[in-house]
Design a protein around this motif. Structure first.
Motif, PDB file in Angstrom:
ATOM      1  N   GLY A  44       0.794  -1.214   0.000  1.00 27.59           N
ATOM      2  CA  GLY A  44       0.000   0.000   0.000  1.00 27.59           C
ATOM      3  C   GLY A  44       0.829   1.268   0.000  1.00 27.59           C
ATOM      4  N   TYR A  45       2.038   1.220   0.552  1.00 21.46           N
ATOM      5  CA  TYR A  45       2.894   2.411   0.555  1.00 21.46           C
ATOM      6  C   TYR A  45       3.301   2.779  -0.871  1.00 21.46           C
ATOM      7  N   PHE A  46       3.631   1.768  -1.668  1.00 19.34           N
ATOM      8  CA  PHE A  46       3.954   2.054  -3.063  1.00 19.34           C
ATOM      9  C   PHE A  46       2.710   2.489  -3.830  1.00 19.34           C
ATOM     10  N   CYS A  47       1.554   1.920  -3.482  1.00 16.09           N
ATOM     11  CA  CYS A  47       0.304   2.347  -4.126  1.00 16.09           C
ATOM     12  C   CYS A  47       0.033   3.819  -3.838  1.00 16.09           C
ATOM     13  N   PHE A  48       0.216   4.215  -2.599  1.00 15.05           N
ATOM     14  CA  PHE A  48      -0.016   5.608  -2.207  1.00 15.05           C
ATOM     15  C   PHE A  48       0.937   6.540  -2.942  1.00 15.05           C
ATOM     16  N   GLN A  49       2.189   6.172  -2.974  1.00 15.75           N
ATOM     17  CA  GLN A  49       3.184   6.988  -3.667  1.00 15.75           C
ATOM     18  C   GLN A  49       2.897   7.057  -5.158  1.00 15.75           C
ATOM     19  N   THR A  50       2.563   5.918  -5.751  1.00 17.25           N
ATOM     20  CA  THR A  50       2.267   5.875  -7.188  1.00 17.25           C
ATOM     21  C   THR A  50       1.049   6.722  -7.526  1.00 17.25           C
ATOM     22  N   MET A  51       0.030   6.663  -6.676  1.00 14.19           N
ATOM     23  CA  MET A  51      -1.184   7.451  -6.896  1.00 14.19           C
ATOM     24  C   MET A  51      -0.859   8.941  -6.984  1.00 14.19           C
ATOM     25  N   HIS A  52      -0.041   9.429  -6.078  1.00 15.30           N
ATOM     26  CA  HIS A  52       0.305  10.850  -6.064  1.00 15.30           C
ATOM     27  C   HIS A  52       1.196  11.221  -7.242  1.00 15.30           C
ATOM     28  N   ARG A  53       2.145  10.383  -7.558  1.00 12.45           N
ATOM     29  CA  ARG A  53       3.056  10.721  -8.645  1.00 12.45           C
ATOM     30  C   ARG A  53       2.363  10.623 -10.005  1.00 12.45           C
ATOM     31  N   ALA A  54       1.439   9.681 -10.138  1.00 18.45           N
ATOM     32  CA  ALA A  54       0.668   9.595 -11.378  1.00 18.45           C
ATOM     33  C   ALA A  54      -0.239  10.815 -11.533  1.00 18.45           C
ATOM     34  N   TYR A  55      -0.810  11.267 -10.438  1.00 15.83           N
ATOM     35  CA  TYR A  55      -1.643  12.476 -10.468  1.00 15.83           C
ATOM     36  C   TYR A  55      -0.813  13.688 -10.901  1.00 15.83           C
ATOM     37  N   ASP A  56       0.361  13.822 -10.333  1.00 16.42           N
ATOM     38  CA  ASP A  56       1.231  14.937 -10.711  1.00 16.42           C
ATOM     39  C   ASP A  56       1.593  14.874 -12.193  1.00 16.42           C
ATOM     40  N   ALA A  57       1.928  13.668 -12.664  1.00 17.18           N
ATOM     41  CA  ALA A  57       2.344  13.518 -14.054  1.00 17.18           C
ATOM     42  C   ALA A  57       1.200  13.815 -15.017  1.00 17.18           C
ATOM     43  N   LEU A  58      -0.020  13.396 -14.647  1.00 17.67           N
ATOM     44  CA  LEU A  58      -1.152  13.526 -15.556  1.00 17.67           C
ATOM     45  C   LEU A  58      -1.774  14.916 -15.526  1.00 17.67           C
ATOM     46  N   PHE A  59      -1.937  15.470 -14.324  1.00 20.26           N
ATOM     47  CA  PHE A  59      -2.703  16.710 -14.204  1.00 20.26           C
ATOM     48  C   PHE A  59      -1.825  17.950 -14.042  1.00 20.26           C
ATOM     49  N   LEU A  60      -0.634  17.785 -13.463  1.00 25.57           N
ATOM     50  CA  LEU A  60       0.240  18.941 -13.307  1.00 25.57           C
ATOM     51  C   LEU A  60       1.180  19.098 -14.495  1.00 25.57           C
ATOM     52  N   LYS A  61       1.774  17.976 -14.903  1.00 19.34           N
ATOM     53  CA  LYS A  61       2.705  18.021 -16.025  1.00 19.34           C
ATOM     54  C   LYS A  61       2.044  17.668 -17.352  1.00 19.34           C
ATOM     55  N   LYS A  62       0.837  17.066 -17.279  1.00 20.26           N
ATOM     56  CA  LYS A  62       0.077  16.688 -18.482  1.00 20.26           C
ATOM     57  C   LYS A  62       0.952  15.882 -19.447  1.00 20.26           C
ATOM     58  N   HIS A  63       1.576  14.848 -18.885  1.00 16.42           N
ATOM     59  CA  HIS A  63       2.504  14.018 -19.662  1.00 16.42           C
ATOM     60  C   HIS A  63       2.039  12.567 -19.590  1.00 16.42           C
ATOM     61  N   ALA A  64       1.406  12.075 -20.650  1.00 17.83           N
ATOM     62  CA  ALA A  64       0.799  10.740 -20.646  1.00 17.83           C
ATOM     63  C   ALA A  64       1.844   9.642 -20.518  1.00 17.83           C
ATOM     64  N   TYR A  65       2.950   9.799 -21.249  1.00 23.05           N
ATOM     65  CA  TYR A  65       3.994   8.756 -21.172  1.00 23.05           C
ATOM     66  C   TYR A  65       4.545   8.640 -19.759  1.00 23.05           C
ATOM     67  N   LEU A  66       4.782   9.757 -19.125  1.00 22.58           N
ATOM     68  CA  LEU A  66       5.298   9.756 -17.760  1.00 22.58           C
ATOM     69  C   LEU A  66       4.304   9.100 -16.816  1.00 22.58           C
ATOM     70  N   THR A  67       3.018   9.372 -17.026  1.00 23.28           N
ATOM     71  CA  THR A  67       1.979   8.752 -16.196  1.00 23.28           C
ATOM     72  C   THR A  67       2.008   7.243 -16.315  1.00 23.28           C
ATOM     73  N   MET A  68       2.117   6.739 -17.544  1.00 24.74           N
ATOM     74  CA  MET A  68       2.163   5.288 -17.750  1.00 24.74           C
ATOM     75  C   MET A  68       3.428   4.691 -17.126  1.00 24.74           C
ATOM     76  N   GLN A  69       4.514   5.430 -17.200  1.00 27.85           N
ATOM     77  CA  GLN A  69       5.762   4.938 -16.606  1.00 27.85           C
ATOM     78  C   GLN A  69       5.640   4.813 -15.094  1.00 27.85           C
ATOM     79  N   VAL A  70       5.042   5.829 -14.482  1.00 29.23           N
ATOM     80  CA  VAL A  70       4.853   5.809 -13.030  1.00 29.23           C
ATOM     81  C   VAL A  70       3.935   4.665 -12.624  1.00 29.23           C
ATOM     82  N   LEU A  71       2.806   4.500 -13.331  1.00 28.12           N
ATOM     83  CA  LEU A  71       1.843   3.442 -12.998  1.00 28.12           C
ATOM     84  C   LEU A  71       2.445   2.058 -13.200  1.00 28.12           C
ATOM     85  N   THR A  72       3.205   1.890 -14.277  1.00 33.94           N
ATOM     86  CA  THR A  72       3.824   0.582 -14.549  1.00 33.94           C
ATOM     87  C   THR A  72       4.842   0.217 -13.475  1.00 33.94           C
ATOM     88  N   ALA A  73       5.688   1.193 -13.118  1.00 35.05           N
ATOM     89  CA  ALA A  73       6.697   0.928 -12.085  1.00 35.05           C
ATOM     90  C   ALA A  73       6.032   0.589 -10.760  1.00 35.05           C
TER      91      ALA A  73
END
Length: 537
Positions: A263-292
């Motif tokens: 769950g700790y990695f899930c929590f971290q991934t959730m926040h970093r995916a949000y930042d990548a998608l909504f703050l940086k608007k970078h789809a590839y980065l979002t997929m990279q974060v979610l995959t990792a």
């Protein structure tokens, strides 16, 4: 429960007032203060390490002494502990117990300490197999450690005290040694999360003398679980993701609730995916974060489910349909869930019976502390708690290794993706953090001019720990045998962080007395009852 503070500024102010009994921080000292005076005013890193080591070792010596005292004064309720029937499949070391040992009294004393769940762990190690269906409830990490140690370090003792006594001795050694290492990791983790060495040290002492201490000095899986959970968390918050994944996976091989560390990695991934998608608007980065994040969680969960597959292979495969156990025919054949339900009656609200009221009372202190710690955090930082941290400021996120925000990453770096991957950016950030921690004494003092460093227990870094504690407390109350909550929650860091925070708050001396009285009473009661085969959690 009325919150002791309502805003970040007020919490910081209260924490500053609460520390008035301690020496003033370095930033308030005059420039003429000598280095010798500074060293005298503040404990050094080595002094703190010495205190951690002393607390951990003294607590284990205290528990082992109490076990010996109670065992010598009282007659066990259940005297079957020394019974040792032959393994169903005779192991090569089974016959070693039939030989005459040189110190039978010592062997008997050790074997008499193999009580309750210890019987299953030692039996599995002795027979090198899971002989019965219900024994699969006891995960394999501790038996593997016991078997390894009994065949290597303690193997010369077999002619002296017998093989089963050596297995028991190995179990006691492993758990007490693992506890000391776990205490070091817990302290280092607490310093990073709380950013206050005094609060961290106090929390460490509370952990060393926690109400479930008896299980950390017996042949139970609690010490190994704490070691790999705290160790994994330490490497997680300092950027050592590979070591963290391995440690979390091993914690799931010690206790089933180790899988919740994913769950700790899930929590971290959730926040970093949000930042990548909504703050940086970078789809590839979002997929990279979610995959990792997904791959790390899968790696953590794999050992536990591999063990379930091992049980299915041994019990279900090769049998006729009418000979199969009921769980073998289920759509998702989970052996662990079946064992808990069928053999121990674990299930939602199944323990809510009038005759179980004493067990609810036995668990009420730890559950009350857990609920209070959650409510206090939620009332003090409602915008952070109820938004799952999404409404926290970028500055506060960046102060936490758990929630390093992409908002702070220059757009030029993001633009170079995939050449400069997100993982590389994260590694660079963690490397800078580690270098900073190496330059500064890890037993860092509160930074008076930085309000984020004064939050302590109320920082955003504590949020994922709070969420996990809430889930575990609810599970213990509504699903499990509720008295198990005392040891089930005993490796939850927020309990000790909150208690440490509460004990230094102005006007909270009574809470300090209550917390220490609770721990002392349960240490004495637990060592008395458990060591003599009487029921205790």
């Amino acid at each position: 429960m009325r919150p002791l503070c309502h805003t970040v500024h007020e919490c910081s102010k209260n924490n500053q007032n609460a520390r008035s009994a301690f020496p003033p921080p370095l930033s308030t000292m005059t420039t003429t203060t000598s280095a010798a005076a500074t060293a005298t005013a503040f404990p050094t890193n080595q002094q703190h390490k010495a205190l951690v080591l002393k607390s951990a070792i003294l607590s284990r010596l205290l528990l082992l002494t109490l076990i010996l005292i109670w065992r010598s004064l009282l007659t066990p309720y259940d005297t079957s502990a020394p019974l040792n029937p032959n393994c169903l499949k005779i192991a090569k070391d089974q016959n070693s117990d039939s030989a005459v040992v040189l110190f039978p009294k010592l062997a008997s004393a050790i074997e008499n300490g193999i009580v309750w769940d210890s019987v299953y762990f030692v039996r599995t190690a002795q027979c090198a197999a899971y002989e019965y269906e219900h024994s699969y409830a006891f995960l394999p990490l501790l038996p593997l450690f016991i078997s390894f140690l009994s065949h290597t370090v303690f193997a010369p003792l077999v002619p002296l005290i017998g093989y089963r006594a050596v297995l028991g001795l190995s179990g006691y050694f492993i758990n007490n040694f693992a506890f000391v290492i776990a205490a070091f990791y817990f302290y280092k983790l607490s310093v990073i999360i709380l950013k206050d060495s005094e609060l961290a040290l106090r929390a460490l002492i509370l952990f060393c003398f926690n109400p479930a201490s008896i299980f950390y000095s017996s042949i139970y899986a609690e010490s190994l679980y704490a070691l790999f959970s705290f160790g994994g968390l330490y490497y997680f918050v300092t950027g050592g993701n590979t070591i963290a994944v391995v440690s979390f996976a091993l914690s799931g091989c010690a206790r089933s609730n180790g899988v919740l560390n994913a769950g700790y990695f899930c929590f971290q991934t959730m926040h970093r995916a949000y930042d990548a998608l909504f703050l940086k608007k970078h789809a590839y980065l979002t997929m990279q974060v979610l995959t990792a994040g997904a791959l790390r969680c899968i790696c953590i969960l794999t050992p536990f489910f591999a063990f379930q597959a091992y049980g299915y292979y041994n019990i279900c495969l090769g049998r006729d349909l009418h000979e199969m156990r009921p769980w073998c025919k289920a759509r998702v054949p989970l052996l662990y869930n079946f064992i808990q339900s069928h053999y121990w009656g674990v299930g939602f609200l199944r323990y809510f019976q009038l005759k179980q009221l004493p067990n609810f009372l036995l668990a009420s202190p730890i559950l009350s502390l857990a609920v209070c710690s959650i409510i206090y955090y939620a009332k003090s930082r409602p915008e952070v708690f109820f938004s799952l941290g999404f409404q926290a400021s970028i500055e506060e996120k960046n102060s936490s290794a758990l929630l390093f925000s992409l908002e702070s990453v220059p757009r030029s770096n993001i633009a170079r993706l995939p050449e400069k991957s997100y993982s590389k950016i994260q590694e660079n950030h963690n490397l800078r953090q580690r270098k900073h921690m190496n330059r500064v004494d890890p037993v860092a003092l509160p930074i008076e001019n930085d309000p984020l460093a004064k939050l302590g227990y109320l920082s955003i870094s504590v949020l994922p720990f709070i969420l996990q504690l809430g889930f575990m407390a609810a599970t213990a109350f509504f699903v499990m045998h509720v008295q198990v909550a005392t040891r089930f929650l005993s490796a939850s860091p927020p309990l000790y962080w909150f208690a440490s925070h509460l004990m230094v708050h102005p006007g909270s001396k009574r809470w300090a007395y209550l917390i220490w009285a609770y721990s002392t009473a349960y240490i004495l009661l637990g060592s008395l009852l458990f060591s003599n085969f009487y029921p205790f959690t």
